[in-house]
Design a protein around this motif. Structure first.
Motif, short mmCIF file in Angstrom:
data_model
loop_
_atom_site.label_atom_id
_atom_site.label_comp_id
_atom_site.label_asym_id
_atom_site.label_seq_id
_atom_site.Cartn_x
_atom_site.Cartn_y
_atom_site.Cartn_z
N ASP A 310 37.05 5.42 -3.78
CA ASP A 310 35.77 4.72 -3.89
C ASP A 310 35.69 3.61 -2.85
N PRO A 311 34.47 3.14 -2.52
CA PRO A 311 34.31 2.15 -1.43
C PRO A 311 35.01 0.83 -1.69
N LYS A 312 35.09 0.38 -2.93
CA LYS A 312 35.78 -0.89 -3.18
C LYS A 312 37.27 -0.77 -2.91
N THR A 313 37.88 0.30 -3.38
CA THR A 313 39.30 0.53 -3.12
C THR A 313 39.54 0.70 -1.62
N MET A 334 36.27 -13.34 -4.98
CA MET A 334 37.45 -12.53 -4.65
C MET A 334 37.82 -11.60 -5.80
N LEU A 335 37.70 -12.07 -7.02
CA LEU A 335 38.01 -11.20 -8.16
C LEU A 335 37.08 -9.99 -8.20
N LEU A 336 35.82 -10.18 -7.79
CA LEU A 336 34.89 -9.07 -7.78
C LEU A 336 35.29 -8.00 -6.76
N ARG A 337 36.16 -8.35 -5.84
CA ARG A 337 36.59 -7.40 -4.81
C ARG A 337 37.89 -6.69 -5.17
N VAL A 338 38.40 -6.97 -6.34
CA VAL A 338 39.63 -6.32 -6.78
C VAL A 338 39.30 -4.97 -7.40
N GLY A 342 35.46 -4.82 -13.04
CA GLY A 342 34.01 -4.79 -12.99
C GLY A 342 33.43 -6.18 -13.14
N ALA A 343 32.14 -6.30 -12.97
CA ALA A 343 31.48 -7.60 -13.04
C ALA A 343 31.66 -8.27 -14.40
N LYS A 344 31.51 -7.51 -15.49
CA LYS A 344 31.68 -8.08 -16.82
C LYS A 344 33.13 -8.50 -17.06
N THR A 345 34.07 -7.68 -16.57
CA THR A 345 35.48 -8.02 -16.73
C THR A 345 35.81 -9.32 -16.02
N VAL A 346 35.26 -9.51 -14.82
CA VAL A 346 35.51 -10.75 -14.08
C VAL A 346 34.97 -11.95 -14.85
N GLU A 347 33.79 -11.84 -15.44
CA GLU A 347 33.25 -12.95 -16.23
C GLU A 347 34.18 -13.28 -17.40
N GLY A 367 38.90 -5.34 -20.25
CA GLY A 367 38.23 -4.24 -19.57
C GLY A 367 38.78 -3.84 -18.21
N ALA A 368 39.86 -4.45 -17.75
CA ALA A 368 40.41 -4.09 -16.45
C ALA A 368 41.03 -2.70 -16.48
N VAL A 369 40.88 -1.97 -15.39
CA VAL A 369 41.54 -0.67 -15.23
C VAL A 369 42.84 -0.94 -14.49
N LEU A 370 43.92 -1.08 -15.25
CA LEU A 370 45.19 -1.55 -14.69
C LEU A 370 45.77 -0.60 -13.67
N LYS A 371 45.55 0.68 -13.85
CA LYS A 371 46.11 1.65 -12.90
C LYS A 371 45.65 1.35 -11.49
N ARG A 372 44.45 0.82 -11.37
CA ARG A 372 43.90 0.51 -10.05
C ARG A 372 44.07 -0.95 -9.67
N ALA A 373 44.11 -1.83 -10.65
CA ALA A 373 44.12 -3.26 -10.36
C ALA A 373 45.52 -3.83 -10.11
N LYS A 374 46.56 -3.22 -10.69
CA LYS A 374 47.90 -3.82 -10.66
C LYS A 374 48.41 -4.08 -9.25
N ALA A 375 48.09 -3.21 -8.32
CA ALA A 375 48.61 -3.38 -6.96
C ALA A 375 47.99 -4.56 -6.23
N PHE A 376 46.92 -5.13 -6.80
CA PHE A 376 46.17 -6.18 -6.10
C PHE A 376 46.15 -7.50 -6.85
N LEU A 377 46.88 -7.60 -7.98
CA LEU A 377 46.80 -8.77 -8.84
C LEU A 377 48.15 -9.39 -9.16
N ILE A 378 48.11 -10.70 -9.40
CA ILE A 378 49.25 -11.43 -9.97
C ILE A 378 48.81 -11.99 -11.31
N THR A 379 49.60 -11.75 -12.36
CA THR A 379 49.32 -12.31 -13.68
C THR A 379 50.53 -13.09 -14.16
N ALA A 380 50.46 -13.61 -15.37
CA ALA A 380 51.57 -14.39 -15.90
C ALA A 380 52.84 -13.57 -16.04
#
Length: 406
Positions: A310-313, A334-338, A342-347, A367-380
Motif C-alpha cells: 500500500d502507498p503508506k507502507t 509522524m504517527l499518522l505516517r506509521v 489509522g487516524a482513530k488509532t493515532v487519536e 486498534g494498531a495492526v502490529l504486524k505492519r507497525a512493529k518495524a516502525f515503532l518503539i514502545t515501552a
C-alpha cells in the motif's frame, strides 16, 4: 420502436448506471419526519449499494434517466454509435420507482444520472423535475444525488443544488488531451467552469444554512476519473485529484477502472487494468485527504504506485531513516505516517500516552495492526532489531490480493 415495460427499462437503465462510481452519500444530512410527515431518511437501514467514508452502508436506487445520448465518447457504452439496448424513463416513472422502493425498505435514496438527449439544458431540466417532484410534491426526505450536465445553464445546475444532497460532474479522464481525443464533443473548460460555479454556489449557501440550522443547498460535489483508458500514470491521476480538491473543494474523487466495452475504438486498451490499481489509488487519495500526505510525497507525476504494498507502507520503506518513532514522543503528523496506524488509532494513542507508558498490547487494544507497525515503532516493551534493507523489509508486507485500506 416497441414500448418497453417498466421492469425492462429498470434492467437496462440500472445496468447502464453501473459504470458511474461517484455515488457515495458521505455527509448526507439526517432528515427527521417530524410529526409523522415526510418519508425517507438517510439514517435508516437498507440494502448495501455504496459505502460512506465513515463506513455506513447506503442503499441507493442508482439509475439513468435514459441511456440515449447525442455524444460519441469512445469509452462509453452509451455513446450514440454503440449498439446497446436503449430505454428512457419518464419523470413520473423515476419518482414512482423511488418512492415504491423506499417504502419497501430497498433503498435510502436516489442516484440519478443520464445520457444527454436533445440538449444539455433539456436533460438537466428533466433530472431537476425528478428531484423537485420528490422533495416538494412527496416531501421525500431521503438522500438524492444528481449528476450535473456541464453544458447546462447555470440556472438549471443551481436548481439541482436546491433539491439534491450531493451533486457530481464527471471529468472522466485525468488528462485534458485524452478527453479531447476520446470525447471530442466534451470541453474540459466547460466541465471546470461548471465545477467552479457549483463550488461558489455551495459556499454561498453554507453560511445561511449554518445560521438557519438546516440544509438549503447541496452540501458538496464529487467527480469520477477513469483509470486505464488512456496513458495517464498514477502520479498524473493523483496530481489531477490534488488540483481538484484544492481548486474546487470536491468532497470526493472516485476512481473507476476502465472496463472494455463491445465494439470499442482501437484507441482504447483491450483489457481492463488490475483492480488493485484502482484500490491503490483510493488508498493514496485517502492519504492526501486524511493523513497529511501531498501527492509528490506519495508518487511523482509520470510514475505508478507500487501494487505490491500500500502507498503508506511504500512511503515508509522509502524513508527508513525517519523510523522507528517512539509512540510516547512522536507528534501526530509522524504517527499518522506509521503503517498500521489509522487516524482513530493515532487519536487514541495521543490520549492514552498522557497517562501511561504504552506497550505493544496497549497499541493492539487501541486498534494498531502490529504486524505492519512493529518495524516502525518503539514502545515501552519493544524496540525493532537492526535495520534490514528495504527490499527484505518490503517482502514482509507483501500479501496476495491485499485489500486492507491501511
Amino acid at each position: 420502436m416497441a414500448v418497453l415495460d417498466l421492469r425492462r427499462k429498470l434492467a437496462i437503465l440500472s445496468d447502464a448506471a453501473k459504470y458511474d462510481a461517484s455515488c457515495a452519500s458521505s455527509g448526507a444530512e439526517k432528515r427527521n419526519s417530524i410529526g409523522g410527515r415526510g418519508i425517507g431518511s438517510t439514517e435508516g437501514m437498507g440494502i448495501c449499494h455504496a459505502y460512506a467514508p465513515d463506513g455506513r452502508c447506503i442503499s441507493l436506487l442508482k439509475i439513468l434517466l435514459t441511456n440515449f445520448c447525442i455524444y460519441d465518447c469512445a469509452y462509453c457504452i452509451n455513446r450514440v454509435s454503440s449498439n446497446t439496448p436503449r430505454a428512457r424513463f419518464s419523470v413520473k416513472e423515476v419518482v414512482d420507482l423511488t418512492l415504491s422502493f423506499y417504502k419497501r425498505n430497498y433503498i435510502e435514496g436516489l442516484f440519478l444520472s443520464s445520457g444527454v438527449i436533445r440538449t444539455g439544458d433539456y436533460t438537466m431540466e428533466e433530472m431537476v423535475r425528478v428531484a423537485k417532484a420528490l422533495r416538494l410534491d412527496h416531501d421525500f426526505r431521503g438522500y438524492i444525488h444528481l449528476k450535473l450536465i456541464p453544458e447546462a445553464s447555470p440556472e438549471l445546475t443551481a436548481q439541482a443544488g436546491l433539491y439534491a444532497d450531493r451533486v457530481s460532474i464527471n471529468i472522466e479522464l485525468p488528462r485534458d488531451d485524452s478527453l479531447k481525443a476520446l470525447a471530442p464533443e466534451k470541453d474540459p473548460t466547460d466541465i471546470k467552469r461548471a465545477m467552479g460555479r457549483m463550488r461558489l454556489a455551495i459556499d454561498e449557501h453554507a453560511e445561511p444554512a449554518r445560521k438557519a440550522g438546516r440544509r438549503t443547498f447541496a452540501r458538496g460535489q464529487s467527480t469520477q476519473l477513469i483509470v486505464g483508458a488512456d496513458s495517464a500514470r498514477d502520479g498524473d491521476i493523483l496530481a489531477r485529484s490534488a488540483n481538484l480538491y484544492g481548486a474546487y473543494r470536491l468532497g470526493r474523487v472516485f476512481y473507476s477502472a476502465f472496463s472494455p466495452i463491445p465494439d470499442s475504438s482501437q484507441r482504447l486498451p483491450s483489457m481492463r487494468p488490475p483492480l488493485l490499481r484502482e484500490h491503490r489509488l483510493y488508498q493514496a487519495d485517502w492519504l492526501m485527504r486524511f493523513y497529511g500526505f501531498t501527492q509528490p510525497e506519495i508518487i511523482a507525476e509520470g510514475e505508478d504506485l507500487d501494487l505490491a504494498v500500500d502507498p503508506k507502507t511504500s512511503w515508509a520503506l522509502r524513508h527508513r531513516g525517519r523510523f522507528p518513532v517512539d509512540v510516547h514522543t512522536a507528534d501526530k503528523e509522524m504517527l499518522l505516517r506509521v503503517p498500521g496506524l489509522g487516524a482513530k488509532t493515532v487519536e487514541r494513542i495521543l490520549a492514552a500516552r498522557r497517562m501511561t507508558r504504552l506497550t505493544l498490547d496497549d497499541l493492539k487494544r487501541v486498534g494498531a495492526v502490529l504486524k505492519r507497525a512493529k518495524a516502525f515503532l518503539i514502545t515501552a516493551d519493544w524496540t525493532p532489531g537492526a535495520l534490514v534493507d528495504q527490499e527484505s523489509l518490503k517482502a514482509r508486507f507483501v500479501q496476495p490480493r491485499q485489500l486492507s485500506l491501511f
